[in-house]
Design a protein around this motif. Structure first.
Motif, short mmCIF file in Angstrom:
data_model
loop_
_atom_site.label_atom_id
_atom_site.label_comp_id
_atom_site.label_asym_id
_atom_site.label_seq_id
_atom_site.Cartn_x
_atom_site.Cartn_y
_atom_site.Cartn_z
N ALA A 1 -8.69 -0.18 1.48
CA ALA A 1 -9.24 1.06 0.94
C ALA A 1 -8.12 1.97 0.39
O ALA A 1 -8.23 2.51 -0.72
CB ALA A 1 -10.03 1.80 2.02
N LEU A 2 -7.06 2.11 1.17
CA LEU A 2 -5.94 2.95 0.72
C LEU A 2 -5.27 2.34 -0.51
O LEU A 2 -4.88 3.06 -1.44
CB LEU A 2 -4.92 3.11 1.84
CG LEU A 2 -5.34 3.98 3.02
CD1 LEU A 2 -4.31 3.88 4.15
CD2 LEU A 2 -5.51 5.43 2.59
N GLY A 3 -5.13 1.03 -0.52
CA GLY A 3 -4.51 0.36 -1.67
C GLY A 3 -5.32 0.53 -2.94
O GLY A 3 -4.77 0.79 -4.02
N ARG B 1 -10.03 -3.97 11.16
CA ARG B 1 -10.01 -2.55 10.81
C ARG B 1 -8.73 -2.17 10.08
O ARG B 1 -8.75 -1.38 9.12
CB ARG B 1 -10.17 -1.70 12.07
CG ARG B 1 -11.59 -1.66 12.61
CD ARG B 1 -11.74 -0.62 13.71
NE ARG B 1 -10.97 -0.99 14.88
CZ ARG B 1 -10.54 -0.14 15.79
NH1 ARG B 1 -10.76 1.16 15.64
NH2 ARG B 1 -9.88 -0.55 16.85
N ALA B 2 -7.60 -2.75 10.51
CA ALA B 2 -6.33 -2.49 9.81
C ALA B 2 -6.41 -2.99 8.37
O ALA B 2 -5.98 -2.30 7.43
CB ALA B 2 -5.19 -3.17 10.54
N ALA B 3 -6.96 -4.19 8.20
CA ALA B 3 -7.08 -4.76 6.85
C ALA B 3 -7.99 -3.92 5.97
O ALA B 3 -7.70 -3.70 4.78
CB ALA B 3 -7.60 -6.19 6.93
N LEU B 4 -9.09 -3.42 6.53
CA LEU B 4 -10.02 -2.59 5.75
C LEU B 4 -9.37 -1.27 5.35
O LEU B 4 -9.54 -0.80 4.22
CB LEU B 4 -11.29 -2.33 6.56
CG LEU B 4 -12.20 -3.55 6.78
CD1 LEU B 4 -13.36 -3.19 7.71
CD2 LEU B 4 -12.73 -4.07 5.44
N TRP B 5 -8.62 -0.66 6.29
CA TRP B 5 -7.89 0.57 5.97
C TRP B 5 -6.91 0.33 4.83
O TRP B 5 -6.83 1.11 3.87
CB TRP B 5 -7.14 1.07 7.20
CG TRP B 5 -7.80 2.19 7.94
CD1 TRP B 5 -8.36 2.16 9.19
CD2 TRP B 5 -7.95 3.54 7.49
NE1 TRP B 5 -8.84 3.39 9.53
CE2 TRP B 5 -8.60 4.27 8.51
CE3 TRP B 5 -7.59 4.20 6.31
CZ2 TRP B 5 -8.91 5.61 8.39
CZ3 TRP B 5 -7.90 5.56 6.19
CH2 TRP B 5 -8.55 6.25 7.22
N LEU B 6 -6.13 -0.74 4.94
CA LEU B 6 -5.13 -1.02 3.92
C LEU B 6 -5.79 -1.31 2.57
O LEU B 6 -5.30 -0.88 1.52
CB LEU B 6 -4.26 -2.21 4.34
CG LEU B 6 -3.31 -1.95 5.52
CD1 LEU B 6 -2.57 -3.23 5.90
CD2 LEU B 6 -2.32 -0.84 5.20
N VAL C 1 0.83 -1.21 0.00
CA VAL C 1 0.00 0.00 0.00
C VAL C 1 0.86 1.26 0.00
O VAL C 1 0.62 2.19 -0.79
CB VAL C 1 -0.95 -0.01 1.21
CG1 VAL C 1 -1.62 1.36 1.39
CG2 VAL C 1 -2.00 -1.10 1.05
N PHE C 2 1.88 1.29 0.84
CA PHE C 2 2.75 2.47 0.89
C PHE C 2 3.51 2.64 -0.43
O PHE C 2 3.76 3.76 -0.87
CB PHE C 2 3.72 2.37 2.06
CG PHE C 2 3.37 3.30 3.19
CD1 PHE C 2 4.01 4.51 3.36
CD2 PHE C 2 2.35 2.95 4.07
CE1 PHE C 2 3.65 5.37 4.39
CE2 PHE C 2 2.00 3.79 5.11
CZ PHE C 2 2.65 5.01 5.27
N THR C 3 3.86 1.54 -1.07
CA THR C 3 4.56 1.64 -2.36
C THR C 3 3.64 2.18 -3.43
O THR C 3 4.05 3.00 -4.27
CB THR C 3 5.10 0.26 -2.77
OG1 THR C 3 5.96 -0.25 -1.75
CG2 THR C 3 5.88 0.35 -4.07
#
Length: 253
Positions: free
Chosen positions: A234-236, A227-232, A151-153
Protein backbone atom coordinates in the motif's frame (compact mmCIF):
# COMPACT_ATOMS: atom_id res chain seq x y z
CA UNK A 1 19.83 6.03 -26.57
CA UNK A 2 16.88 3.71 -25.93
CA UNK A 3 14.94 3.74 -22.66
CA UNK A 4 16.36 0.53 -21.20
CA UNK A 5 20.07 1.44 -21.62
CA UNK A 6 19.29 4.91 -20.25
CA UNK A 7 17.88 3.36 -17.07
CA UNK A 8 21.09 1.40 -16.62
CA UNK A 9 23.23 4.47 -17.26
CA UNK A 10 21.36 6.46 -14.62
CA UNK A 11 21.61 3.57 -12.17
CA UNK A 12 25.36 3.43 -12.70
CA UNK A 13 25.52 7.22 -12.29
CA UNK A 14 23.68 7.07 -8.99
CA UNK A 15 25.87 4.25 -7.66
CA UNK A 16 29.01 6.14 -8.70
CA UNK A 17 27.83 9.31 -6.95
CA UNK A 18 27.10 7.29 -3.81
CA UNK A 19 30.59 5.79 -3.81
CA UNK A 20 32.12 9.25 -4.23
CA UNK A 21 30.05 10.72 -1.39
CA UNK A 22 32.24 9.28 1.34
CA UNK A 23 30.51 11.14 4.19
CA UNK A 24 27.07 9.73 3.40
CA UNK A 25 28.46 6.29 2.62
CA UNK A 26 30.32 6.05 5.91
CA UNK A 27 27.40 7.47 7.89
CA UNK A 28 24.92 5.02 6.35
CA UNK A 29 27.07 2.06 7.50
CA UNK A 30 28.91 3.35 10.55
CA UNK A 31 25.84 4.75 12.34
CA UNK A 32 23.88 1.45 12.41
CA UNK A 33 27.04 -0.53 13.25
CA UNK A 34 27.76 1.86 16.12
CA UNK A 35 24.19 1.49 17.37
CA UNK A 36 24.54 -2.29 17.18
CA UNK A 37 27.78 -2.20 19.16
CA UNK A 38 26.29 0.17 21.72
CA UNK A 39 23.15 -1.84 22.41
CA UNK A 40 24.70 -5.32 22.29
CA UNK A 41 27.93 -4.65 24.19
CA UNK A 42 26.74 -1.97 26.63
CA UNK A 43 23.09 -2.82 27.23
CA UNK A 44 22.93 -6.41 25.99
CA UNK A 45 23.57 -8.16 29.28
CA UNK A 46 20.87 -6.13 31.02
CA UNK A 47 18.35 -6.60 28.20
CA UNK A 48 18.79 -10.35 27.67
CA UNK A 49 16.18 -11.06 30.35
CA UNK A 50 13.87 -8.35 28.99
CA UNK A 51 13.65 -9.94 25.54
CA UNK A 52 13.77 -13.54 26.79
CA UNK A 53 16.94 -14.60 24.98
CA UNK A 54 20.17 -13.38 23.44
CA UNK A 55 19.80 -9.65 22.81
CA UNK A 56 21.91 -9.83 19.64
CA UNK A 57 19.27 -12.12 18.11
CA UNK A 58 16.50 -9.73 19.14
CA UNK A 59 18.02 -6.41 18.09
CA UNK A 60 19.60 -7.37 14.74
CA UNK A 61 16.43 -7.20 12.57
CA UNK A 62 15.64 -3.72 13.91
CA UNK A 63 19.14 -2.39 13.30
CA UNK A 64 19.08 -3.86 9.79
CA UNK A 65 15.90 -1.89 9.06
CA UNK A 66 17.37 1.21 10.64
CA UNK A 67 20.35 0.92 8.29
CA UNK A 68 18.15 0.19 5.26
CA UNK A 69 15.71 3.02 5.95
CA UNK A 70 18.36 5.62 6.67
CA UNK A 71 20.31 4.72 3.53
CA UNK A 72 17.18 4.78 1.38
CA UNK A 73 16.18 8.17 2.79
CA UNK A 74 19.35 9.75 1.39
CA UNK A 75 17.71 9.41 -2.04
CA UNK A 76 15.55 12.44 -1.21
CA UNK A 77 18.59 14.72 -1.20
CA UNK A 78 20.03 13.22 -4.38
CA UNK A 79 16.80 13.64 -6.33
CA UNK A 80 16.21 17.16 -5.05
CA UNK A 81 19.74 18.11 -6.12
CA UNK A 82 19.14 16.81 -9.65
CA UNK A 83 15.91 18.80 -9.90
CA UNK A 84 17.17 22.02 -8.32
CA UNK A 85 20.38 22.14 -10.37
CA UNK A 86 18.52 21.67 -13.63
CA UNK A 87 19.95 18.25 -14.53
CA UNK A 88 16.53 16.79 -15.30
CA UNK A 89 15.56 19.87 -17.33
CA UNK A 90 18.66 19.46 -19.48
CA UNK A 91 17.70 15.86 -20.17
CA UNK A 92 14.36 17.01 -21.55
CA UNK A 93 16.18 18.53 -24.52
CA UNK A 94 17.81 15.15 -25.30
CA UNK A 95 16.37 11.91 -26.72
CA UNK A 96 16.34 10.35 -23.23
CA UNK A 97 13.48 9.79 -20.82
CA UNK A 98 14.14 12.17 -17.94
CA UNK A 99 12.13 9.87 -15.66
CA UNK A 100 14.96 7.37 -16.06
CA UNK A 101 16.89 9.44 -13.52
CA UNK A 102 14.30 8.60 -10.87
CA UNK A 103 14.49 4.92 -11.78
CA UNK A 104 18.27 5.07 -11.52
CA UNK A 105 18.14 6.60 -8.05
CA UNK A 106 15.59 4.03 -6.86
CA UNK A 107 17.30 0.93 -8.26
CA UNK A 108 20.73 2.07 -7.10
CA UNK A 109 19.32 2.66 -3.61
CA UNK A 110 18.02 -0.91 -3.42
CA UNK A 111 21.40 -2.33 -4.49
CA UNK A 112 23.41 0.00 -2.24
CA UNK A 113 21.32 -0.55 0.85
CA UNK A 114 21.08 -4.31 0.49
CA UNK A 115 24.88 -4.31 0.51
CA UNK A 116 25.13 -2.04 3.58
CA UNK A 117 22.51 -4.14 5.40
CA UNK A 118 24.58 -7.24 4.68
CA UNK A 119 27.56 -5.51 6.35
CA UNK A 120 25.43 -4.83 9.44
CA UNK A 121 24.37 -8.48 9.53
CA UNK A 122 28.00 -9.64 9.39
CA UNK A 123 28.81 -7.36 12.33
CA UNK A 124 25.81 -8.79 14.17
CA UNK A 125 27.08 -12.34 13.60
CA UNK A 126 30.45 -11.30 15.05
CA UNK A 127 28.59 -9.98 18.11
CA UNK A 128 26.64 -13.20 18.65
CA UNK A 129 23.69 -13.12 16.24
CA UNK A 130 22.85 -16.76 15.47
CA UNK A 131 20.04 -17.04 12.90
CA UNK A 132 18.48 -20.47 12.29
CA UNK A 133 16.60 -19.65 9.09
CA UNK A 134 16.27 -22.20 6.30
CA UNK A 135 17.32 -21.32 2.73
CA UNK A 136 13.70 -20.49 1.87
CA UNK A 137 13.42 -18.27 4.94
CA UNK A 138 16.65 -16.49 4.00
CA UNK A 139 15.10 -15.81 0.59
CA UNK A 140 12.09 -14.35 2.43
CA UNK A 141 14.38 -12.14 4.53
CA UNK A 142 16.12 -10.83 1.40
CA UNK A 143 12.80 -10.20 -0.36
CA UNK A 144 11.33 -8.38 2.64
CA UNK A 145 14.43 -6.21 3.05
CA UNK A 146 14.45 -5.37 -0.66
CA UNK A 147 10.74 -4.45 -0.52
CA UNK A 148 11.29 -2.27 2.56
CA UNK A 149 14.20 -0.46 0.91
CA UNK A 150 12.21 0.01 -2.30
CA UNK A 151 9.22 1.47 -0.47
CA UNK A 152 11.33 3.83 1.65
CA UNK A 153 13.24 4.92 -1.46
CA UNK A 154 10.00 5.68 -3.31
CA UNK A 155 8.77 7.73 -0.35
CA UNK A 156 12.14 9.49 -0.26
CA UNK A 157 11.86 10.21 -3.99
CA UNK A 158 8.48 11.87 -3.48
CA UNK A 159 9.85 13.81 -0.51
CA UNK A 160 12.84 15.00 -2.53
CA UNK A 161 10.63 16.15 -5.41
CA UNK A 162 8.34 18.04 -3.02
CA UNK A 163 11.09 19.58 -0.89
CA UNK A 164 11.74 23.30 -1.17
CA UNK A 165 15.45 23.05 -0.33
CA UNK A 166 18.27 20.58 0.16
CA UNK A 167 17.93 20.98 3.92
CA UNK A 168 14.25 20.09 3.89
CA UNK A 169 14.98 17.12 1.61
CA UNK A 170 17.55 15.91 4.11
CA UNK A 171 14.96 15.98 6.92
CA UNK A 172 13.57 12.66 5.68
CA UNK A 173 16.74 10.94 6.89
CA UNK A 174 15.88 11.89 10.47
CA UNK A 175 12.38 10.47 10.08
CA UNK A 176 13.73 7.19 8.70
CA UNK A 177 16.28 7.01 11.51
CA UNK A 178 13.71 7.80 14.20
CA UNK A 179 10.87 5.43 13.21
CA UNK A 180 12.57 2.17 14.33
CA UNK A 181 12.92 3.61 17.85
CA UNK A 182 9.10 3.79 18.01
CA UNK A 183 8.78 0.09 17.23
CA UNK A 184 9.88 -3.23 18.69
CA UNK A 185 13.38 -2.82 17.24
CA UNK A 186 15.12 -2.47 20.61
CA UNK A 187 12.67 -3.57 23.28
CA UNK A 188 9.31 -5.43 23.28
CA UNK A 189 6.24 -3.28 22.87
CA UNK A 190 5.02 -3.95 26.44
CA UNK A 191 8.15 -2.24 27.78
CA UNK A 192 7.37 1.02 25.98
CA UNK A 193 5.42 3.87 27.60
CA UNK A 194 1.65 3.26 27.54
CA UNK A 195 0.95 6.12 25.14
CA UNK A 196 3.35 4.62 22.56
CA UNK A 197 2.28 0.99 22.76
CA UNK A 198 -0.64 1.26 20.33
CA UNK A 199 1.38 3.04 17.66
CA UNK A 200 4.46 0.85 18.11
CA UNK A 201 2.46 -2.39 17.96
CA UNK A 202 0.74 -1.64 14.66
CA UNK A 203 3.04 0.61 12.66
CA UNK A 204 4.55 -1.00 9.51
CA UNK A 205 8.15 -0.88 10.75
CA UNK A 206 7.20 -3.11 13.69
CA UNK A 207 5.43 -5.58 11.41
CA UNK A 208 8.47 -5.83 9.14
CA UNK A 209 10.82 -6.22 12.10
CA UNK A 210 8.69 -8.97 13.65
CA UNK A 211 8.49 -10.71 10.28
CA UNK A 212 12.28 -10.59 9.89
CA UNK A 213 12.74 -11.74 13.48
CA UNK A 214 10.45 -14.72 12.92
CA UNK A 215 12.14 -15.67 9.66
CA UNK A 216 15.63 -15.36 11.18
CA UNK A 217 14.72 -17.66 14.07
CA UNK A 218 13.04 -20.19 11.81
CA UNK A 219 9.62 -19.51 13.36
CA UNK A 220 7.81 -17.04 11.10
CA UNK A 221 4.25 -15.90 11.77
CA UNK A 222 2.28 -15.95 8.52
CA UNK A 223 -0.24 -13.36 9.72
CA UNK A 224 2.42 -10.84 10.70
CA UNK A 225 4.31 -11.35 7.45
CA UNK A 226 1.10 -10.91 5.43
CA UNK A 227 0.23 -7.67 7.23
CA UNK A 228 3.78 -6.38 6.69
CA UNK A 229 3.54 -7.21 2.98
CA UNK A 230 0.16 -5.47 2.67
CA UNK A 231 1.49 -2.36 4.42
CA UNK A 232 4.53 -2.25 2.14
CA UNK A 233 2.39 -2.80 -0.97
CA UNK A 234 0.00 0.00 0.00
CA UNK A 235 2.77 2.45 0.91
CA UNK A 236 4.73 1.56 -2.22
CA UNK A 237 1.72 2.09 -4.49
CA UNK A 238 0.88 5.43 -2.85
CA UNK A 239 4.51 6.59 -3.02
CA UNK A 240 4.74 5.61 -6.69
CA UNK A 241 1.61 7.57 -7.62
CA UNK A 242 2.80 10.58 -5.62
CA UNK A 243 6.30 10.45 -7.14
CA UNK A 244 4.89 10.36 -10.67
CA UNK A 245 2.57 13.29 -9.93
CA UNK A 246 5.33 15.37 -8.34
CA UNK A 247 7.73 14.59 -11.18
CA UNK A 248 5.16 15.79 -13.72
CA UNK A 249 4.58 18.93 -11.66
CA UNK A 250 8.31 19.58 -11.59
CA UNK A 251 8.38 19.24 -15.38
CA UNK A 252 5.84 22.04 -15.74
CA UNK A 253 7.79 24.54 -13.63
Amino acid sequence: MTAAPAELVFTKRSVTHSLRNIDSLVTAIVAPVAIMLLFVTVFGAALDTTVGGAYADYVTPGVMLLCAGFGAALTATSIHTDVSKGFIERLRTMPVRASGVIFGHVFASVLRNLASTAVVMLVAVALGFRPTASPAQWAGIAALLAAYILVFTLIAAAWGLAAASVDSAGMFSFIALFLPYLSTAFIPVENLPDFLEGFAAHQPVTLVIESLRGLATGDPDAGTTLRAALWLAALGAAATVLTVALFRRAARR
